[in-house]
Write an enzyme that holds these catalytic residues in place. Structure first.
Site, PDB file in Angstrom:
ATOM      1  N   SER A   1     -33.361  12.484  29.932  1.00  0.00           N
ATOM      2  CA  SER A   1     -32.638  11.283  29.533  1.00  0.00           C
ATOM      3  C   SER A   1     -32.387  11.244  28.023  1.00  0.00           C
ATOM      4  O   SER A   1     -31.876  12.196  27.444  1.00  0.00           O
ATOM      5  CB  SER A   1     -33.418  10.051  30.010  1.00  0.00           C
TER       6      SER A   1
ATOM      7  N   ASP B   1     -26.289   9.164  38.276  1.00  0.00           N
ATOM      8  CA  ASP B   1     -27.672   9.071  38.768  1.00  0.00           C
ATOM      9  C   ASP B   1     -28.180   7.633  38.821  1.00  0.00           C
ATOM     10  O   ASP B   1     -29.372   7.386  38.923  1.00  0.00           O
ATOM     11  CB  ASP B   1     -28.613   9.915  37.905  1.00  0.00           C
TER      12      ASP B   1
ATOM     13  N   HIS C   1     -32.027   8.575  38.434  1.00  0.00           N
ATOM     14  CA  HIS C   1     -32.252   8.983  37.056  1.00  0.00           C
ATOM     15  C   HIS C   1     -33.691   9.414  36.782  1.00  0.00           C
ATOM     16  O   HIS C   1     -33.927  10.505  36.255  1.00  0.00           O
ATOM     17  CB  HIS C   1     -31.855   7.830  36.126  1.00  0.00           C
TER      18      HIS C   1
END
Length: 536
Positions: A182, A389, A414
């Site tokens: 991320s 996601d 995610h």
């Protein structure tokens, strides 16, 4: 009463820690290149160091979470340094370095007795990598950081440089495999741009997982206006309110750096939409839908947050949209766009697919238009979604700006991707962690996961009958994230026979069913029957 409650909570936390016993690692492979794990936003334990030298965990915690957030983590941005500083003058926020940095990014609330996926971060990946032979402090390390800060804060860049040198030396001069998740991908890319010589010296491969390289526009805008929930469902009742989180994040450069990159050539431009009532030249009012692209939406954010205030320690403090942070974040995006990958470093990109992901946001509707922009803080946004996601759109995650060795789309959420067997198989192959995986095809980029195996055999009057049933799941996506499977079930069959010596005879028949899925998966079912007759 407050102090008494604090003593009770600390006693409970101590008791919970005593219940947990670390398990010894059974297998160690000394030939592996070292790995450094870098988390995303909110993915590091944060401790508050008090003036008396005592420490307490303030992120993440379920016990007394809201109180600790307001007293220890609420912050104000300092434009002279680019740093967000905690309001409590008696506390300093640090990241614990226990277990060579892995403690801070493993289970974010280690005192939680009942396991909760909400606080598991790299835990499953760490466990998996230890099974491959990685060893904490020798070939496996973690880099936690204060997620409130800018991804290019010099203090963080210095810590990362020191960490890379430490790992390189601990591993006997072996170069490092960086795995970021991320927003950690933005932090690594900032470091690459600002310290490319150090990056090239110590890094062998960089694997970015679900990185918002061009921002997470829908989530960033809704966070700045309405806050963010890090957990869903019933656990929200024991964690931090969305509004308290909003008051924290509005002073965090990292969130502004997640806004849509205005200079990126979006296939679909992310917008902020408002249903507004306007008076036309005919004297009549009409409800229209207004759309604001990234640059123009900033003015809406400023007006909506103009009167936002924070009550801290009995004092009411103004907390509007911070234009100075935005200026800093724009410079960060310039730095990110100028990053060049050194020739000796290989880059891999994994992005999430098959989930509705916020891209644009809309407030109000034709029946109830927005009459006052200050209301936006209290309205529930409606998202216009694209493929991704659930947090980062595919378009943003794939736009890394590098020549990648491979880009692979994995259907998944995610954070949940970090627990996917599909991801582990790919990482094992790229890291060369052990023997080659017979179920992974790197050319066509698919993973075959055996899901069932049954075999039976019996003999009756010289006839041997053997039946076999196998099932697999094939996960496959092309470079555009679209499934390679068809939309119809297919059926194939094959029969073979063989005459042997002394009039012996064998026959076999196999049937294969292929059941396509809508999430990049195929279910394969094999049924086979063999009959052998020994005439002797």
């Amino acid at each position: 009463m407050t102090m008494l409650l604090e003593d009770v909570i600390r006693s409970i936390e101590l008791w919970l820690r005593l219940l947990k016993k670390p398990q010894p690692q059974t297998y160690i492979n000394p030939n592996l290149d070292p790995v450094l794990l870098v988390p995303g936003v909110g993915g590091s334990i944060l401790n508050a160091v008090n003036t008396d030298g005592s420490q307490e965990r303030v992120w993440v915690r379920f016990l007394s979470a809201e109180y600790k957030l307001k007293t220890k983590l609420w912050s104000r941005y300092d434009p002279s340094t680019g740093k967000t500083v905690t309001m409590d003058p008696k506390s300093t926020i640090v990241v614990p370095e226990d277990r060579h940095g892995l403690h801070a990014i493993d289970v974010l609330d280690p005192d939680l007795v009942v396991g909760s996926e909400a606080v598991y971060y790299f835990h499953d990946m760490i466990v998996q990598m230890q099974k491959w032979g990685y060893q904490e402090g020798k070939s496996l390390f973690g880099f936690g950081y204060d997620f409130r800060q800018s991804n290019r804060l010099q203090e963080t860049m210095d810590r990362l440089a020191t960490k890379l040198e430490l790992i390189y030396n601990a591993a006997g001069g072996k170069k490092i495999n960086l795995i970021s998740h991320s927003m950690g991908g933005l932090l690594v890319k900032c470091f690459l741009s600002l310290h490319s010589d150090i990056f090239e010296k110590y890094v062998k491969n960089w694997i970015a997982i679900t990185a918002p390289f061009q921002g997470a526009p829908g989530c960033a805008n809704s966070t700045l206006l309405n806050g963010m929930s890090f957990v869903e469902g019933w656990e929200q009742n024991f964690f931090i309110s969305k509004w308290s989180m909003h008051q924290l994040l509005i002073e965090c450069p990292s969130i502004y750096e997640l806004m849509a990159c205005p200079n990126f050539h979006w296939q679909h431009i992310p917008v902020l939409e408002l249903w507004r009532e306007r008076l036309h030249s005919d004297g009549k009012s009409h409800v229209i839908l207004e759309s604001y692209p990234p640059c123009d939406s900033v003015e809406i954010l400023k007006q909506a947050l103009l009167n936002n205030k924070l009550n801290y320690d009995g004092e009411e403090l103004p907390l509007p949209f911070n234009s100075e942070i935005l200026e800093w974040a724009n410079k960060t995006q310039e730095i990110l766009s100028s990053a060049k990958l050194p020739s000796g470093v290989k880059f891999y990109n994994i992005y999430g697919t098959n989930l509705q992901t916020p891209h644009s946001i809309c407030y109000g509707n034709a029946d109830k238009p927005v009459s006052d922009l200050h209301e936006l803080r209290y309205l529930q946004p409606r998202f216009v979604c694209v493929d991704g996601d659930g947090t980062v759109p595919v378009e943003s995650a794939k736009a890394d700006g590098f020549i990648a060795e491979e880009r692979v789309g994995i259907p998944g959420e995610h954070r949940g991707i970090l627990c996917e067997p599909h991801l582990f198989r790919i990482l094992k192959h790229w890291l060369r962690a052990g023997d080659p995986d017979p179920f992974y095809n790197p050319v066509n980029d698919y993973v075959i996961l055996p899901t069932a195996f049954e075999i039976e055999s019996h003999t009756e009057k010289g006839i041997v009958v053997t039946s076999l049933k196998e099932e697999w799941e094939i996960i496959s996506n092309d470079q555009d994230g679209q499934s390679n499977t068809g939309d119809k079930m297919s059926l194939s069959s094959i029969s073979v026979s063989q005459e042997g010596a002394n009039k012996s005879h064998s026959e076999a028949h196999a049937t294969v069913f292929v059941h396509p899925g809508s999430d990049g998966k195929q279910h394969i079912e094999l049924n086979a029957l063999s009959v052998s007759v020994d005439a002797s």
